[in-house]
Design an enzyme around this catalytic site. Sequence first.
Site, mmCIF file in Angstrom:
data_model
loop_
_atom_site.group_PDB
_atom_site.id
_atom_site.type_symbol
_atom_site.label_atom_id
_atom_site.label_comp_id
_atom_site.label_asym_id
_atom_site.label_seq_id
_atom_site.Cartn_x
_atom_site.Cartn_y
_atom_site.Cartn_z
ATOM 1 N N GLU A 152 3.646 0.483 -10.749
ATOM 2 C CA GLU A 152 2.774 1.411 -9.801
ATOM 3 C C GLU A 152 1.599 1.732 -10.490
ATOM 4 O O GLU A 152 1.703 2.535 -11.498
ATOM 5 C CB GLU A 152 3.286 2.455 -9.256
ATOM 6 N N GLU A 246 4.810 8.133 1.162
ATOM 7 C CA GLU A 246 5.275 8.922 0.155
ATOM 8 C C GLU A 246 4.119 10.073 -0.070
ATOM 9 O O GLU A 246 3.118 9.890 -0.547
ATOM 10 C CB GLU A 246 5.391 8.061 -1.144
HETATM 11 C C1 LER Z 1 5.181 7.874 -7.625
HETATM 12 O O1 LER Z 1 5.259 6.875 -6.710
HETATM 13 C C2 LER Z 1 3.835 8.521 -7.666
HETATM 14 O O2 LER Z 1 2.897 7.895 -6.704
HETATM 15 C C3 LER Z 1 3.624 9.503 -8.581
HETATM 16 O O3 LER Z 1 2.513 10.084 -8.281
HETATM 17 C C4 LER Z 1 4.401 10.520 -8.537
HETATM 18 O O4 LER Z 1 4.457 11.139 -9.781
HETATM 19 MN MN MN Z 2 3.449 6.486 -5.401
#
Ligand code: LER
Ligand code: MN
Length: 267
Positions: A152, A246
């Site tokens: 990510e 999220e």
């Molecule tokens: C986790 O998926 C994320 O997006 C981060 O910003 C969390 O710290």
């Molecule tokens: Mn995230």
Amino acid sequence: LFKTSVSTAVFQSGALGTTEKLELKNLVEKLAELGYNGIESLPYDPDEVDVSFYKTLPGGMTVSAVASGGISFRHGVTFLDPAEEKRAASLRLMKRYVKLAYDLNAPMVLIGSAIGKIESSIDRERAIGWLVDSLKSCSHYAEQMNVSLAIEPINRYERNFLNSVDDGLDILRLTGAENVHLLLDTFHMNIEEASIRNSIRKAGKEVVHVHLADSNRWPPGFGHMDFKSIIHDLREIEYAGFLSLECLPKPDAATALESGIRYIGAL
Ligand code: LER
Ligand code: MN
């Protein structure tokens, strides 16, 4: 129609700085009732997970992914820790998350904050070497279990490198593993990408998971991002994975869940 899931990060105190907490059992029942297809699990420790609970989810829901953030925010270690024993500990933990994904029939482990930051005392190339070595080691282990890894890109205020899709693609190139791909988070993209459209197109087949949150990290529809266009672009690259909410539990947890799926469904 995209598959939808919700990250348990939304409801765990600590993760995302949130304070609301929903019992997992109540949460999955609510998700099934609302029509979500899955849940994204963010266990603080892989050994604390009740595997049988996730194997009998209501409404045919599945585990969309296992998130590994607990490695940094619970265990306090990362892939880029200057101390070798802490880097080794983070790698051991990551492999336990991979094994957990296998046990939960989840297709992938998400690797975000567990990567860590490059400390000022550490040379950048050296740090990237550590990261790539750790990813290679994890990918070999994960391959045997048919589990993928999704890296990510995270915005500059949380991490001092690997912020954009381009940065993520560079790491994939250096790692050269068939089962290591990208997780795109719309909240981070809004901060880092010059053009969300071009970045989605560029990432193309490497996109295996998507985190949804608006510009202010509220649920989609509560900020100023153009999700219609994002959904269009994901269709164009033939994205077949989950759209996983999220976001902050704003204006409150129940509204976040309800409006999340309603908004996505209407696009
Ligand atoms: C986790 O998926 C994320 O997006 C981060 O910003 C969390 O710290
Ligand atoms: Mn995230």
